[in-house]
Enzyme design. Structure first.
Site, short mmCIF file in Angstrom:
data_model
loop_
_atom_site.label_atom_id
_atom_site.label_comp_id
_atom_site.label_asym_id
_atom_site.label_seq_id
_atom_site.Cartn_x
_atom_site.Cartn_y
_atom_site.Cartn_z
N CYS A 166 -9.71 5.40 3.20
CA CYS A 166 -10.69 4.32 3.17
C CYS A 166 -12.02 4.73 2.56
O CYS A 166 -12.93 3.91 2.46
CB CYS A 166 -10.87 3.76 4.58
N HIS A 306 -19.75 1.56 7.45
CA HIS A 306 -18.29 1.50 7.35
C HIS A 306 -17.74 0.64 8.48
O HIS A 306 -16.84 -0.17 8.26
CB HIS A 306 -17.72 2.91 7.44
N GLU A 317 -20.16 6.72 13.74
CA GLU A 317 -21.00 6.43 12.58
C GLU A 317 -22.43 6.14 12.99
O GLU A 317 -23.38 6.65 12.36
CB GLU A 317 -20.45 5.24 11.80
N LYS A 338 -17.62 -5.82 7.11
CA LYS A 338 -16.19 -5.93 7.46
C LYS A 338 -15.96 -6.98 8.55
O LYS A 338 -14.82 -7.41 8.75
CB LYS A 338 -15.64 -4.58 7.91
N HIS A 343 -11.08 -5.08 6.60
CA HIS A 343 -11.12 -3.73 6.04
C HIS A 343 -10.21 -3.66 4.83
O HIS A 343 -8.98 -3.70 4.96
CB HIS A 343 -10.70 -2.73 7.11
N PHE A 404 -9.07 8.20 6.83
CA PHE A 404 -8.10 9.07 7.49
C PHE A 404 -8.02 10.40 6.73
O PHE A 404 -8.01 10.42 5.49
CB PHE A 404 -6.72 8.41 7.47
#
Length: 416
Positions: A166, A306, A317, A338, A343, A404
């Site tokens: 991502c 994010h 975050e 988002k 996402h 990831f």
């Protein structure tokens, strides 16, 4: 040592769950429109999650010819559609340029997932007869999207794909930025695309319990920072940025949206799917991106986070942001787009880059919707723009992405 070239943005293109072009995307983003719906691509009843942010009122036949559609996966089709808008927006005429002066660096987290799923299913249903489609591999591989873009426009410069889950399209933007800085290209087409709302992809994330199960309320399923958040909502689409060397853009009288001032990437080296709980790698990447930009923390007006609406990710975050910007949080605004787009996985960084650039151009910060009660573990001093867009001067915006594998990729934009 030579001074690096300045890099500016001269074209934008978007294909998103809340708008099939940049204007519609931005209008819906600033009006707090949710892209969440029950899945229509397939029957999700057997999965834990039934919701996603799909493209709406989109038909590939409105944009691409029959042979292109037949020979390409949707992730490549999305890339071609958003790039066409960006190229037209930029006013570039590639016929008048040296073809080796323009390159394409594109990102996708999964590539041709629909193609993979269909071909393997066909193989099994036909008694494992080895009669695969001759376009199986070309449709599947992630580097085909930048290849197709180069073929469409006759571009013979740097051309490849990035993959960092991502964080992918921020990585692509960072690489494109650096090639222009180093004088290896005059123009770079960059961005990302994803077409992952398929049974195989969706089923995998569902089995991980990574996605929201708010099936009875799809429009409010993506709720970053909220104490009741229960996972991300998958999105699909593409976004394209035209990056250009400043003097080249100035000489041709191009409209300049802003400047890419810097970027950085780190690794958490912590866990396959979880972010570092204290945001250690993320905070270092933010600091390095500011250093690369020759900017200070007090210069940043807005962070497009994010913030996927996952229990762990949102906390780590925001802890990273607080640790980096601690003394200047009172002048910093953050939001999570988002909450509206879902996402977009490998395309997330690119669509959020456009949100950041438009925030600078319009002095408007898009909101975080659906957040009703902020999680107590989110730093209380963080100024989260909730529910309604905020008119505010925005000169510098930072865009965060994490993936990831522990990938952290940060890009910084500035008005010109």
């Amino acid at each position: 040592m030579n001074t690096p070239n300045r890099v500016v943005i001269t074209g934008l293109g978007a294909l998103s769950p809340i708008g099939n072009n940049v204007d519609d995307f931005w209008d819906n983003l600033t009006n707090g429109v949710s892209g969440g719906r029950r899945i229509s691509h397939f029957d999700p009843s057997e999965f834990r999650t039934h919701v996603a942010c799909e493209l709406k009122d989109y038909d590939a036949k409105d944009h691409l010819d029959h042979n292109t559609i037949r020979r390409t996966d949707p992730y490549s089709q999305y890339a071609l559609v958003s790039t066409q808008e960006a190229v037209e927006d930029s006013g570039l005429d590639f016929d008048e340029m040296d073809p080796y002066d323009t390159g394409v660096i594109w990102g996708s987290g999964q590539g041709g997932m629909e193609t993979f799923e269909q071909e393997v299913r066909n193989y099994a249903e036909n008694d494992y007869s080895p009669r695969f489609n001759p376009f199986f591999v070309p449709k599947l591989i992630i580097n085909m999207a930048p290849g197709l873009i180069s073929m469409k426009y006759g571009l013979m410069g740097i051309n490849y794909a990035t993959v960092s889950a991502c964080a992918t399209s921020n990585t692509a933007i960072m690489d494109a930025l650096n090639y222009i800085r180093w004088g290896k290209a005059k123009v770079m087409i960059t961005g990302g695309s994803e077409a992952g709302i398929t049974e195989a992809s969706f089923g995998g994330f569902s089995s991980m319990r990574a996605m929201s199960q708010r099936n009875d309320d799809p429009e409010h399923a993506s709720r970053p920072f909220d104490k009741e958040r229960d996972g991300f909502v998958m999105g699909e689409g593409a976004a394209t940025l035209i990056l250009e060397e400043y003097e080249h853009a100035k000489a041709r009288g191009a409209h300049i949206y802003g400047e890419v001032t810097g970027a950085a990437m780190t690794a958490d080296a912590y866990h396959m799917t979880a972010t570092h709980p204290e945001g250690k790698g993320a905070s270092v990447a933010m600091t390095q991106a500011l250093d690369d930009s020759e900017l200070n923390t007090e210069d940043v007006d807005y962070i497009n986070t994010h913030a996927t609406s996952t229990p762990m990710g949102d906390i780590s975050e925001t802890k990273a942001i607080a640790s980096v910007f601690g003394d200047h949080l009172d002048t910093l605004s953050v939001s999570a787009t988002k909450s509206m787009t879902g996402h977009l996985l490998g395309a997330a960084g690119a669509i959020e880059a456009i949100a950041s650039i438009k925030a600078i151009n319009n002095n408007v910060i898009p909101p975080t919707i659906n957040t009703e009660n902020i999680d107590e573990e989110i730093p209380a001093e963080l100024d989260i723009v909730l529910n309604e867009a905020r008119e505010q001067e925005v000169n510098v915006a930072m865009s965060d992405t994490f993936g990831f594998g522990g990938h952290n990729a940060i890009v910084v934009f500035k008005g010109v």
